[in-house]
Design a protein around this motif. Structure first.
Motif, PDB file in Angstrom:
ATOM      1  N   GLU A 137      -9.274  -0.342   0.912  1.00 24.62           N
ATOM      2  CA  GLU A 137      -8.043  -0.745   0.220  1.00 24.62           C
ATOM      3  C   GLU A 137      -7.207  -1.687   1.069  1.00 24.62           C
ATOM      4  O   GLU A 137      -6.539  -2.557   0.537  1.00 24.62           O
ATOM      5  CB  GLU A 137      -7.216   0.488  -0.190  1.00 24.62           C
ATOM      6  N   TYR A 138      -7.239  -1.520   2.405  1.00 22.49           N
ATOM      7  CA  TYR A 138      -6.358  -2.346   3.236  1.00 22.49           C
ATOM      8  C   TYR A 138      -7.077  -3.059   4.372  1.00 22.49           C
ATOM      9  O   TYR A 138      -6.520  -3.220   5.444  1.00 22.49           O
ATOM     10  CB  TYR A 138      -5.186  -1.521   3.783  1.00 22.49           C
ATOM     11  N   ARG A 158     -10.367  10.763   9.308  1.00 23.02           N
ATOM     12  CA  ARG A 158      -9.822  11.914   8.579  1.00 23.02           C
ATOM     13  C   ARG A 158     -10.925  12.719   7.897  1.00 23.02           C
ATOM     14  O   ARG A 158     -10.780  13.933   7.693  1.00 23.02           O
ATOM     15  CB  ARG A 158      -8.787  11.436   7.543  1.00 23.02           C
ATOM     16  N   ALA A 189     -10.526   5.718  -2.391  1.00 21.16           N
ATOM     17  CA  ALA A 189      -9.640   4.681  -2.959  1.00 21.16           C
ATOM     18  C   ALA A 189     -10.519   3.653  -3.668  1.00 21.16           C
ATOM     19  O   ALA A 189     -10.978   3.908  -4.782  1.00 21.16           O
ATOM     20  CB  ALA A 189      -8.775   4.080  -1.853  1.00 21.16           C
ATOM     21  N   LEU A 245      -7.761   8.161  -5.646  1.00 19.64           N
ATOM     22  CA  LEU A 245      -6.843   7.227  -6.296  1.00 19.64           C
ATOM     23  C   LEU A 245      -7.602   6.628  -7.473  1.00 19.64           C
ATOM     24  O   LEU A 245      -8.306   5.626  -7.342  1.00 19.64           O
ATOM     25  CB  LEU A 245      -6.378   6.144  -5.305  1.00 19.64           C
ATOM     26  N   ILE A 251       0.853  -1.195   0.000  1.00 20.73           N
ATOM     27  CA  ILE A 251       0.000   0.000   0.000  1.00 20.73           C
ATOM     28  C   ILE A 251       0.889   1.246   0.000  1.00 20.73           C
ATOM     29  O   ILE A 251       1.807   1.363   0.824  1.00 20.73           O
ATOM     30  CB  ILE A 251      -0.919   0.043   1.246  1.00 20.73           C
ATOM     31  N   LEU A 252       0.633   2.157  -0.952  1.00 26.57           N
ATOM     32  CA  LEU A 252       1.313   3.457  -0.942  1.00 26.57           C
ATOM     33  C   LEU A 252       0.370   4.442  -0.257  1.00 26.57           C
ATOM     34  O   LEU A 252      -0.620   4.899  -0.850  1.00 26.57           O
ATOM     35  CB  LEU A 252       1.622   3.909  -2.371  1.00 26.57           C
ATOM     36  N   PHE A 253       0.672   4.763   0.983  1.00 20.74           N
ATOM     37  CA  PHE A 253      -0.226   5.582   1.802  1.00 20.74           C
ATOM     38  C   PHE A 253      -0.032   7.056   1.495  1.00 20.74           C
ATOM     39  O   PHE A 253       1.097   7.564   1.473  1.00 20.74           O
ATOM     40  CB  PHE A 253       0.039   5.311   3.284  1.00 20.74           C
ATOM     41  N   LYS A 254      -1.135   7.762   1.274  1.00 20.15           N
ATOM     42  CA  LYS A 254      -1.101   9.206   1.019  1.00 20.15           C
ATOM     43  C   LYS A 254      -1.298   9.927   2.354  1.00 20.15           C
ATOM     44  O   LYS A 254      -2.414   9.967   2.892  1.00 20.15           O
ATOM     45  CB  LYS A 254      -2.222   9.588   0.038  1.00 20.15           C
ATOM     46  N   LEU A 286     -10.209  10.920   1.308  1.00 22.85           N
ATOM     47  CA  LEU A 286      -9.630  10.146   0.207  1.00 22.85           C
ATOM     48  C   LEU A 286     -10.607   9.087  -0.297  1.00 22.85           C
ATOM     49  O   LEU A 286     -11.241   8.399   0.495  1.00 22.85           O
ATOM     50  CB  LEU A 286      -8.330   9.486   0.709  1.00 22.85           C
TER      51      LEU A 286
HETATM   52  N1  LIG Z   1      -3.491   4.642  -0.184  1.00 22.64           N
HETATM   53  C1  LIG Z   1      -4.167   5.260   0.798  1.00 22.64           C
HETATM   54  N2  LIG Z   1      -3.599   6.311   1.446  1.00 22.64           N
HETATM   55  C2  LIG Z   1      -4.277   6.943   2.447  1.00 22.64           C
HETATM   56  N3  LIG Z   1      -5.482   6.592   2.850  1.00 22.64           N
HETATM   57  C3  LIG Z   1      -6.079   5.557   2.221  1.00 22.64           C
HETATM   58  N4  LIG Z   1      -7.284   4.992   2.385  1.00 22.64           N
HETATM   59  C4  LIG Z   1      -7.383   3.972   1.519  1.00 22.64           C
HETATM   60  N5  LIG Z   1      -6.287   3.863   0.769  1.00 22.64           N
HETATM   61  C5  LIG Z   1      -5.448   4.854   1.197  1.00 22.64           C
END
Ligand SMILES: Nc1ncnc2[nH]cnc12
Ligand SMILES: O=P(O)(O)OC[C@H]1O[C@H](OP(=O)(O)OP(=O)(O)O)[C@H](O)[C@@H]1O
Length: 177
Positions: free
Chosen positions: A101-102, A64, A128, A156, A24-27, A126
């Motif tokens: 996503e996770y 968030r 995703a 995303l 996972i690339l977290f933003k 966000l």
């Molecule tokens: N890649 C991601 N970065 C931050 N928050 C998320 N929520 C789901 N996927 C994410």
């Protein structure tokens, strides 16, 4: 809003690889939260497509989404309604399970938070896979409220989450990756 803000906002979002899971690339939006000018630009940009519409309630998603949703609600003069992770709301709730996503999770809303006829905007940091926002959309639509649209700071796009938001009005995001 300052004119080059989309670029500055994009640059301020920090990529954290392999969080919270490998692959996972977290933003990370915390650098944006820490800068009041960037936050103002983010909120203004998230609201812009919905300007001029009567919005009674802004629904924000734990955790968030509370930050963005509450600021948007204040700016619009609307009420703020939290959709929370399971077990956190004190009154009677409606809930729904979802995957993101996770992982997987459940969110809830107070049974008396929305009424038929309420004009609602959904806000989160966000989008995703759309699992989370799709769960919030179901809670909103099941209440009989009118969902005018959804607004996200980040999308995303490659995960095609907006496909999980049918019947919820226009989907707007400020920064796409
Ligand atoms: N890649 C991601 N970065 C931050 N928050 C998320 N929520 C789901 N996927 C994410
Ligand atoms: O489109 P999806 O795949 O469903 O992912 C998006 C969701 O994931 C993050 O929330 P998270 O559950 O990590 O909660 P947090 O805000 O408490 O960090 C983010 O804030 C969105 O709500």
């Amino acid at each position: 809003m300052f004119s080059d803000s989309p670029d500055q906002l994009r640059k301020a979002i920090r990529d954290v690889p392999d969080f919270p899971k490998p692959g996972i690339l977290f933003k990370d939006i915390t650098p944006v939260l820490a800068d009041p000018k960037l936050m103002q630009a983010a909120i203004d940009g998230m609201i812009a497509p919905f300007a001029g519409q009567q919005i009674d309630k802004v629904v924000g998603i734990d955790a968030r989404g509370f930050i963005f949703g509450a600021m948007i609600a204040q700016k619009l003069g609307a009420g703020f309604i939290p959709v929370r992770k399971k077990g956190k709301l004190p009154w009677k709730t409606h809930g729904v399970d979802y995957s993101l996503e996770y992982g997987t999770n459940s969110v809830e809303i107070h049974q008396d938070a929305l009424a038929p006829g309420d004009r609602v905007l959904l806000a989160d940091d966000l989008l995703a896979t759309g699992g989370t926002a799709g769960a919030a959309l179901k809670l909103i639509l099941d209440s009989g409220a009118t969902l005018l649209g959804s607004t996200f700071f980040i999308e995303l796009g490659f995960l095609e989450g907006r496909g999980k938001l049918p019947g919820g009005g226009p989907v707007h995001s400020l920064i796409s990756f």
